[in-house]
Design an enzyme around this catalytic site. Structure first.
Site, PDB file in Angstrom:
ATOM      1  N   GLY A 266     148.740  31.178-155.297  1.00 24.61           N
ATOM      2  CA  GLY A 266     149.603  31.503-154.176  1.00 24.61           C
ATOM      3  C   GLY A 266     149.499  32.953-153.780  1.00 24.61           C
ATOM      4  O   GLY A 266     149.242  33.833-154.605  1.00 24.61           O
TER       5      GLY A 266
ATOM      6  N   SER B  75     151.780  29.500-152.530  1.00 24.81           N
ATOM      7  CA  SER B  75     151.246  28.172-152.252  1.00 24.81           C
ATOM      8  C   SER B  75     151.135  27.254-153.454  1.00 24.81           C
ATOM      9  O   SER B  75     150.748  26.090-153.300  1.00 24.81           O
ATOM     10  CB  SER B  75     149.883  28.299-151.567  1.00 24.81           C
ATOM     11  OG  SER B  75     150.056  28.722-150.234  1.00 24.81           O
TER      12      SER B  75
ATOM     13  N   SER C  62     145.804  24.884-143.828  1.00 25.64           N
ATOM     14  CA  SER C  62     146.862  25.083-142.845  1.00 25.64           C
ATOM     15  C   SER C  62     148.215  24.802-143.480  1.00 25.64           C
ATOM     16  O   SER C  62     148.458  23.706-143.999  1.00 25.64           O
ATOM     17  CB  SER C  62     146.668  24.170-141.632  1.00 25.64           C
ATOM     18  OG  SER C  62     147.773  24.266-140.756  1.00 25.64           O
ATOM     19  N   ASN C  63     149.101  25.788-143.433  1.00 23.77           N
ATOM     20  CA  ASN C  63     150.450  25.603-143.975  1.00 23.77           C
ATOM     21  C   ASN C  63     151.230  24.527-143.227  1.00 23.77           C
ATOM     22  O   ASN C  63     152.189  23.962-143.765  1.00 23.77           O
ATOM     23  CB  ASN C  63     151.199  26.931-143.920  1.00 23.77           C
ATOM     24  CG  ASN C  63     150.632  27.951-144.894  1.00 23.77           C
ATOM     25  OD1 ASN C  63     150.249  27.613-146.005  1.00 23.77           O
ATOM     26  ND2 ASN C  63     150.561  29.198-144.472  1.00 23.77           N
TER      27      ASN C  63
END
Length: 387
Positions: free
Chosen positions: A336, A98, A192-193
């Site tokens: 991430g 991330s 939220s991706n």
């Protein structure tokens, strides 16, 4: 980022816990050769890195710290390949997960600075008719809400299960939109991706180029990042020297280094190194390097409390997380989580930066806290060294 379970077809090697322990024990004897570098990590940082292996059981760990004057130090612990005992490359490539979100947010904010995107415009303006679902309407979700994770959109990766085949971004969006909104846009915060999936689609629609092209031109080439890239469609291997990444299943370590990362796309597909991430976050906090001062200020307007996801005192800006330091002040980064790898790090406004990576996705709070503490300690030691 949330990620799917690792299916059997991603398993390159299976190594028993006993065999892994034997290799790690052998490496402990040879650790000076493995972690040697012209500028080794400070002793406290190196001890914390080794504790990740010896006490918390990750296969490999690596860290790079940038001091205010620009001097860089690195360290490694554990093994880069459990099956062979090969050493951890000091600045090996890892799947950065991330941290990709911060890169994507920078591109969107560059487009804002160019007058091509407005943060308070709704996503419908840029992607007409695309964002519709139960309690979901793109006419009421702004670009700012996407970047700050306040849209209420469901997280598509919660519904992937063990499916890690090649995905197109629209497939992932369709998966998300089968589920209801978590809350009305702007009324709460939830990671939220899907928000960054849409940010990536926005970049492609506005520029007419692929997201990979825009990331490369606007960030990677501009900063001279040598080991940062967005994998090409169907690319499953890492291009440069890298430690293998592992998934732990019933006492076995499964090698999951090579598989299709397309399920993560704009939310987490990037490959990078600790040194490149230090360079990126340091440049990001320097007005004019990647963003004009006005857009950087908007990115750092971290008004959303994100303690539950990023730890005590964390606040989420526009794709950028602010965390307090034990020695005073705050640092800015993201972090991430990806099958096989976990990364943490960030930079301070006086030029310090630290990034740490381990070769196993971390799912428990103790090891996550250890990673956060290691970054905190590295940044505080860098401050002390500069005095």
């Amino acid at each position: 980022m949330n990620s799917p379970s690792v299916p059997g077809r991603c398993r390159r090697r299976t190594v028993t816990a006993g065999a892994a322990a034997a290799v790690l024990a052998l490496l402990a004897v040879a650790s000076p050769a493995v972690a040697s570098a012209p500028a080794p990590a400070p002793p406290g940082v190196q001890r914390s890195l080794e504790a990740l292996v010896s006490e918390l059981g990750v296969p490999g760990a690596l860290v790079t710290v940038r001091e205010p004057g620009g001097r860089t130090v690195s360290g490694a612990a554990g093994v880069g390949d459990v099956a062979t005992g090969a050493p951890v490359p000091l600045d090996g490539e890892v799947r950065a997960g991330s941290n990709t979100k911060t890169f994507v947010a920078v591109v969107v904010l560059q487009l804002v600075a160019e007058g091509r995107v407005r943060l308070n415009s709704n996503i419908e303006h840029y992607l007409p008719g695309l964002v519709r679902g139960k309690g979901i309407d793109g006419r009421h979700i702004t670009v700012r809400q996407l970047l700050q994770q306040t849209s209420g959109l469901p997280n598509y990766s919660d519904y992937l299960g063990e499916d890690v085949r090649h995905f197109e971004p629209r497939e992932l969006l369709d998966l998300a939109l089968r589920h209801p909104a978590a809350f009305r846009p702007g009324t709460s915060w939830q990671y939220s991706n899907t928000n960054y999936l849409l940010a990536g689609l926005l970049v492609e629609r506005v520029t007419g180029h692929t997201l990979a092209q825009e990331l490369d031109t606007r960030i990677v080439q501009r900063l001279g990042l040598r080991h940062t890239y967005f994998p090409a469609p169907g690319e499953t291997a890492l291009r440069g020297p890298h430690p293998h990444g592992y998934y732990r299943d019933a006492g076995h370590l499964l090698d999951v280094t090579e598989f299709d990362p397309s399920w993560a796309w704009a939310a987490g597909q990037l490959v990078s190194t600790n040194a490149d991430l230090d360079t990126f976050f340091t440049a990001l906090l320097t007005p004019g390097r990647l963003l004009p001062a006005a857009q950087l200020a908007q990115m750092q307007a971290a008004t959303a409390t994100a303690d539950a996801t990023f730890g005590p005192g964390a606040r989420y800006g526009l794709g950028l997380v602010s965390r307090p330091l034990s020695c005073g002040g705050r640092y800015w980064g993201h972090g991430g989580s990806f099958p096989g790898y976990e990364t943490r790090g960030g930079a301070t406004e006086d030029g310090r930066a630290a990034s740490v990576a381990v070769t196993e996705q971390v799912t428990d709070s103790a090891r996550r806290q250890h990673l956060d503490d290691l970054v905190d300690g590295a940044l505080c030691e860098a401050a002390a060294a500069a005095r």
